[in-house]
Design a protein around this motif. Structure first.
Motif, PDB file in Angstrom:
ATOM      1  N   SER A  47       0.826  -1.217   0.000  1.00 56.16           N
ATOM      2  CA  SER A  47       0.000   0.000   0.000  1.00 56.16           C
ATOM      3  C   SER A  47       0.860   1.267   0.000  1.00 56.16           C
ATOM      4  O   SER A  47       0.549   2.260   0.669  1.00 56.16           O
ATOM      5  CB  SER A  47      -0.948   0.023   1.221  1.00 56.16           C
ATOM      6  N   LYS A  50       2.357   1.770  -5.202  1.00 52.33           N
ATOM      7  CA  LYS A  50       3.105   1.205  -6.348  1.00 52.33           C
ATOM      8  C   LYS A  50       2.220   1.198  -7.599  1.00 52.33           C
ATOM      9  O   LYS A  50       2.621   1.642  -8.659  1.00 52.33           O
ATOM     10  CB  LYS A  50       3.583  -0.226  -6.031  1.00 52.33           C
ATOM     11  N   THR A  52      -0.432   2.839  -8.153  1.00 50.85           N
ATOM     12  CA  THR A  52      -0.785   4.205  -8.543  1.00 50.85           C
ATOM     13  C   THR A  52       0.345   4.806  -9.387  1.00 50.85           C
ATOM     14  O   THR A  52       0.114   5.409 -10.432  1.00 50.85           O
ATOM     15  CB  THR A  52      -1.027   5.063  -7.279  1.00 50.85           C
ATOM     16  N   THR A  75      -2.534  -5.868  -4.376  1.00 51.32           N
ATOM     17  CA  THR A  75      -1.856  -6.701  -5.384  1.00 51.32           C
ATOM     18  C   THR A  75      -1.424  -8.021  -4.761  1.00 51.32           C
ATOM     19  O   THR A  75      -0.718  -8.053  -3.757  1.00 51.32           O
ATOM     20  CB  THR A  75      -0.622  -5.974  -5.938  1.00 51.32           C
ATOM     21  N   GLY A  97       3.146  -6.318  -2.518  1.00 49.21           N
ATOM     22  CA  GLY A  97       3.839  -5.478  -1.542  1.00 49.21           C
ATOM     23  C   GLY A  97       4.476  -6.289  -0.429  1.00 49.21           C
ATOM     24  O   GLY A  97       3.966  -7.334  -0.021  1.00 49.21           O
ATOM     25  N   ARG A 168       8.655   8.439  -2.244  1.00 50.51           N
ATOM     26  CA  ARG A 168       7.293   8.944  -2.296  1.00 50.51           C
ATOM     27  C   ARG A 168       7.051   9.959  -1.171  1.00 50.51           C
ATOM     28  O   ARG A 168       7.666   9.891  -0.113  1.00 50.51           O
ATOM     29  CB  ARG A 168       6.314   7.772  -2.155  1.00 50.51           C
ATOM     30  N   ASP A 169       6.128  10.833  -1.445  1.00 47.39           N
ATOM     31  CA  ASP A 169       5.736  11.883  -0.491  1.00 47.39           C
ATOM     32  C   ASP A 169       6.959  12.723  -0.067  1.00 47.39           C
ATOM     33  O   ASP A 169       7.316  12.818   1.123  1.00 47.39           O
ATOM     34  CB  ASP A 169       5.039  11.278   0.756  1.00 47.39           C
ATOM     35  N   SER A 217       3.594  13.824  -3.109  1.00 50.32           N
ATOM     36  CA  SER A 217       2.486  12.962  -2.724  1.00 50.32           C
ATOM     37  C   SER A 217       1.383  13.012  -3.781  1.00 50.32           C
ATOM     38  O   SER A 217       0.997  14.084  -4.234  1.00 50.32           O
ATOM     39  CB  SER A 217       1.932  13.371  -1.352  1.00 50.32           C
ATOM     40  N   TYR A 218       0.987  11.887  -4.148  1.00 53.35           N
ATOM     41  CA  TYR A 218      -0.072  11.778  -5.145  1.00 53.35           C
ATOM     42  C   TYR A 218      -1.372  12.308  -4.575  1.00 53.35           C
ATOM     43  O   TYR A 218      -2.166  12.959  -5.274  1.00 53.35           O
ATOM     44  CB  TYR A 218      -0.216  10.327  -5.584  1.00 53.35           C
ATOM     45  N   GLU A 219      -1.519  12.055  -3.291  1.00 50.71           N
ATOM     46  CA  GLU A 219      -2.795  12.419  -2.679  1.00 50.71           C
ATOM     47  C   GLU A 219      -2.854  13.912  -2.378  1.00 50.71           C
ATOM     48  O   GLU A 219      -3.894  14.536  -2.526  1.00 50.71           O
ATOM     49  CB  GLU A 219      -3.007  11.597  -1.406  1.00 50.71           C
ATOM     50  N   PHE A 225       2.768  15.742  -8.557  1.00 52.82           N
ATOM     51  CA  PHE A 225       3.068  14.298  -8.710  1.00 52.82           C
ATOM     52  C   PHE A 225       3.044  13.920 -10.189  1.00 52.82           C
ATOM     53  O   PHE A 225       3.962  13.309 -10.714  1.00 52.82           O
ATOM     54  CB  PHE A 225       2.030  13.494  -7.897  1.00 52.82           C
TER      55      PHE A 225
END
Ligand SMILES: Nc1nc2c(ncn2[C@@H]2O[C@H](COP(=O)(O)OP(=O)(O)OP(=O)(O)O)[C@@H](O)[C@H]2O)c(=O)[nH]1
Length: 824
Positions: A47, A50, A52, A75, A97, A168-169, A217-219, A225
């Motif tokens: 989670s 990946k 995304t 996944t 993961g 990430r982030d 961050s994607y979010e 991003f």
């Protein structure tokens, strides 16, 4: 972006989805890519975004976790998809993961297996990690990295993979500050991993290209991003080009072998065996090249053109055989090559060689059939052309040489159309066989022609020798064999000369020619010898004929009448001597003009001093004829051996004895009949008793003898004429002979007192008995002539018509004369 295609490569239980992969490969046409493809994997904590990232980076459609449902594993196992719009073809694998709560203790095993699989298969491995884990002792990605480094040690000669750390982030801390800390963390982990002795001092950079990127961050900062992801995407274009993102690609397998390679790698990993990538590469190459080769071979066998050629060549030659087959082979091998070109060269070449051999093995029977058709076709054409050439009058030697050269050249030309350069097959054996066949045919035709020519000369010789030799032997004499020799030499020389001329066109060696000429000469000799043997077998008949001719006929070939004046002994001696001459001529073959003493020996042994009497003695010791071999004559030339001569002579003599005896008897009889003088006492008495009586008697005898002799001669002449003209039947001739005798008897009757003048005619039915005996002797039969003449009224009438009036006339004259004499 292109429509994405994805599949689950390995499920959550570790099962490899073969069919799914095969289908995926067909969908994305991976097999056609050769080496122009790249594989990217992503691993990282569960989670951690990946899927995304991949979906945004590569346009894939991996399942993402719903943010509103909370963090849980999305996944399972390993998924695979094609990156949309990136060249070359890039395959991305989304790994389950790590550090997930669902797998518990066993997770380690699957993590290791999947990590090893990703390292073995991928050119680029993305390590997804949270920015806040950098520098942390308990960071989530630390066990993952440890695992990656550990399993990497299990790869023999591992490929140099690009490890791209995706942070990430990203915080406000610039990447330039984060990266050293991260690299330090990585180095620490690398150092802590136990290594085999060979790699104790090997730096991390030997095995990995370490790249670091950071994403917002994607979010929270989606726009940023996406912008950063778009920039990152650019790095994946032409990743396999030199200096590109991909690693050294040492372990890359051609795309067509990817499926098999991936299966085998997973299999080895599952069995927990070490993974020897170079060996694996060779193994994949071996299997794939073999598969490709088999497929190409199968395609060749099913090829329409090949099938047509294979079928047609059974019944006859196929035009352009070599070119057609070569073209098919080239196509097949180039297809193989294009598909196998990226596999290990050694394996590829080896398999290509095997494929070539299999193909040539398949083609070879058709090739031999073609050569067979060419050979038989050329041979048949040669035979026709050769026959036509001979029939048109061309010399044998010239025709055979010309036709042979011409048709061998035709065969060579036709062969060039059949030859398959790749095969390098030699047609010389077939050519040699054709040459042998042609030579054999020429030889057989030559033999037939020679037999024909020889037979013709033999026939001519037989005709020229057989009849003349028979005629010469029939007249056997001193000149017989010289004449035969002359004939033999003349005819043989002529025939040999003719044959020698005829043989000049056959291009034969001198020895064979001489043998044939010698054979013809021997044949001529054998004709003569055969004829001589044939005649020798009839020698007794010929001797008797010769004896009979010489004995029974005079020098004018007229039948002898044994009147009493003939020298029967001398005639017999001459006849026998001539017959003996015939025997001596027939006794041996004298073609070589070698003198012999056969004639002398036979004369000495079979004729006495006077030459007339033949030996009746049986064979005794010292007898020159007591031998089965003539002294001077070899057995091969002997026709009648000495002892056979002796036997033949005895038989000849006994069979001719009767004729001599008959002649002597006839002569005696005639002598008696011709003894007309009165007995000595009568002459003395007449002289004493008176001259008158003497004169009377003298007249009587003279006249009667004259008359009767006249009548006798007349009748004799009549008989002879009648015989010659053949108008009097033989039995009547016998009777007339009897009548002739009866006229002789009439003379005798004239001296008998019972004879009376009243008896003025002869009754043919009362011919005196004495004349019957004479008739019997003359005819050599015991038949009563009376019966003969009685049985033939016609004959009797003829006799009465011709002979009797004359006989009666002379008889009447005789009677009248006698009466007159008596009266006077
Ligand atoms: N904070 C943060 N969350 C993100 C980011 N990207 C995705 N997420 C969220 O993280 C959650 C998991 O995202 P996935 O993409 O499914 O993560 P994953 O790593 O593929 O998950 P698994 O496949 O289960 O391991 C989702 O709710 C996302 O919205 C990111 O960049 N920052």
């Amino acid at each position: 972006m292109d429509q994405c295609c994805s599949t689950q490569l390995i499920d959550g239980d570790g099962e490899f989805n073969v069919s799914g992969l095969e289908h995926f490969m067909k969908e994305v046409k991976l097999g056609e890519c050769g080496l122009s493809y790249a594989v990217v994997s992503i691993m990282g904590p569960q989670s951690s975004g990946k899927s995304t990232l991949l979906n945004n980076l590569f346009g894939t459609n991996f399942k993402e976790m719903d943010a509103f449902k909370g963090r849980s594993q999305t996944t399972k196992g390993i998924w695979m998809a094609r990156c949309a719009g990136i060249e070359p073809c890039t395959i991305v694998m989304d790994l389950e993961g790590t550090d997930g709560r669902e797998r518990g203790e066993d997770d380690t095993a699957f993590e290791k297996q999947s990590a090893l699989f990703a390292l073995a298969v991928s050119d680029i491995v993305l390590i997804n990690m949270w920015c806040h884990d950098i520098g942390r002792e308990q960071a989530a990605n630390k066990p993952l990295l440890k695992t990656v480094f550990q399993v990497m040690m299990r790869l023999f000669s591992p490929r140099k993979t690009t490890l791209m750390f995706v942070i990430r982030d990203k915080t406000r801390t610039p990447l330039e500050n984060l990266e050293p800390v991260l690299r330090e963390d990585i180095q620490k982990i690398w150092d802590s991993v136990p290594k085999p002795e060979a790699h104790k001092e090997t730096p991390l950079s030997e095995f990995f290209n370490v790249e670091v990127v950071a994403l917002s961050s994607y979010e929270e900062k989606e726009e940023q991003f996406k912008e950063q992801v778009a920039n990152l995407r650019q790095r994946f274009f032409h990743s396999i080009a030199p200096g590109g993102l991909a690693g050294d690609r040492r372990g890359v397998v051609p795309a067509s072998g990817f499926s098999f390679s991936a299966q085998q790698i997973w299999k080895v990993i599952k069995e927990n065996r070490d993974l020897d990538l170079p060996a694996h590469k060779v193994m994949v190459a071996t299997v794939r090249c073999e598969e490709i080769a088999n497929e190409k071979y199968s395609n060749f066998t099913m090829n329409e053109i090949w099938r047509h050629i294979e079928e047609s060549v059974q019944s006859g030659p196929v035009s352009g055989f070599g070119k057609k087959i070569s073209s098919l082979l080239d196509t097949c091998l180039s297809e193989y090559h294009s598909e196998a070109v990226y596999f290990d060269e050694g394996v590829r070449t080896s398999k290509q060689k095997q494929l070539e051999e299999k193909l040539l093995q398949l083609i070879q029977p058709a090739f031999h059939s073609m050569l067979g058709h060419l050979r038989s076709g050329t041979l048949e054409k040669f035979k026709d052309a050769f026959e036509k050439a001979l029939n048109s009058g061309e010399g044998f030697s010239s025709a055979s040489t010309r036709c042979t050269e011409s048709f061998m050249a035709q065969f060579d030309e036709a062969c060039s159309d059949v030859i398959i350069p790749l095969a390098g097959w030699d047609s010389s054996k077939t050519r040699d066989k054709l040459r042998r066949d042609i030579d054999a045919h020429v030889a057989s035709v030559r033999a037939a022609k020679l037999t024909e020519v020889t037979s013709m000369f033999e026939k001519k010789l037989t005709e020229a020798l057989s009849g003349p030799v028979e005629a010469l032997l029939d007249e056997a004499g001193d000149d017989t064999w010289p004449a035969i020799r002359k004939l033999y030499n003349r005819e043989t020389e002529s025939a040999i000369s003719g044959l020698a001329d005829a043989l000049t066109g056959f291009d034969m060696d001198e020895k064979t020619t001489e043998e044939m000429l010698a054979n013809l000469q021997n044949f001529a000799r054998s004709v003569i010898e055969s004829k001589a043997r044939e005649e020798a077998g009839r020698v007794l008949i010929r001797m008797k004929d010769r004896f009979s001719t010489l004995f029974s006929r005079d020098s004018d070939s007229m039948p002898r009448v044994w009147t009493g004046k003939e020298d029967i002994r001398g005639i017999t001696r001459n006849a026998r001597t001539a017959s003996l001459k015939l025997l001596s001529v027939m006794a041996a073959i004298r073609l070589d003009d070698e003198p012999d003493n056969i004639s002398k020996t036979l004369s000495a042994a079979l004729l006495d001093a006077s030459g007339s009497a033949s030996s009746n003695r049986s064979i005794t010791v010292g007898d020159p004829l007591a031998s089965s071999k003539w002294e001077e004559v070899p057995v091969s030339r002997t026709l009648i051996t000495p002892v056979q001569c002796k036997s033949l002579w005895r038989q000849f003599k006994s069979e001719t004895e009767y004729s001599v005896t008959q002649a002597m008897s006839a002569q005696e009889a005639n002598k008696r009949n011709n003894n007309w003088l009165p007995p000595p006492w009568a002459i003395v008495a007449m002289l004493v008793l008176g001259f008158n009586e003497f004169m009377t008697l003298l007249r009587y005898y003279c006249l009667s003898d004259y008359c009767l002799s006249s009548s006798s001669r007349t009748v004799t002449k009549f008989i002879t004429t009648s015989r010659q003209k053949s108008f009097v039947p033989r039995r009547d001739i016998r009777w007339l002979s009897a009548l002739q005798s009866s006229m002789g008897a009439a003379r005798h009757l004239c001296r008998i007192p019972q004879w009376s003048s009243t008896r003025d005619s002869i009754n043919i039915n009362e011919v005196p008995p004495h004349s019957h005996e004479l008739a019997q002797e003359a005819s050599g039969t015991r038949t009563n002539p009376r019966i003969h003449h009685q049985s033939s009224a016609k004959s009797r009438a003829s006799i009465q018509q011709h002979a009797l009036p004359r006989a009666q006339h002379y008889q009447q004259s005789l009677v009248n004369c006698i009466v007159r004499c008596h009266r006077s």
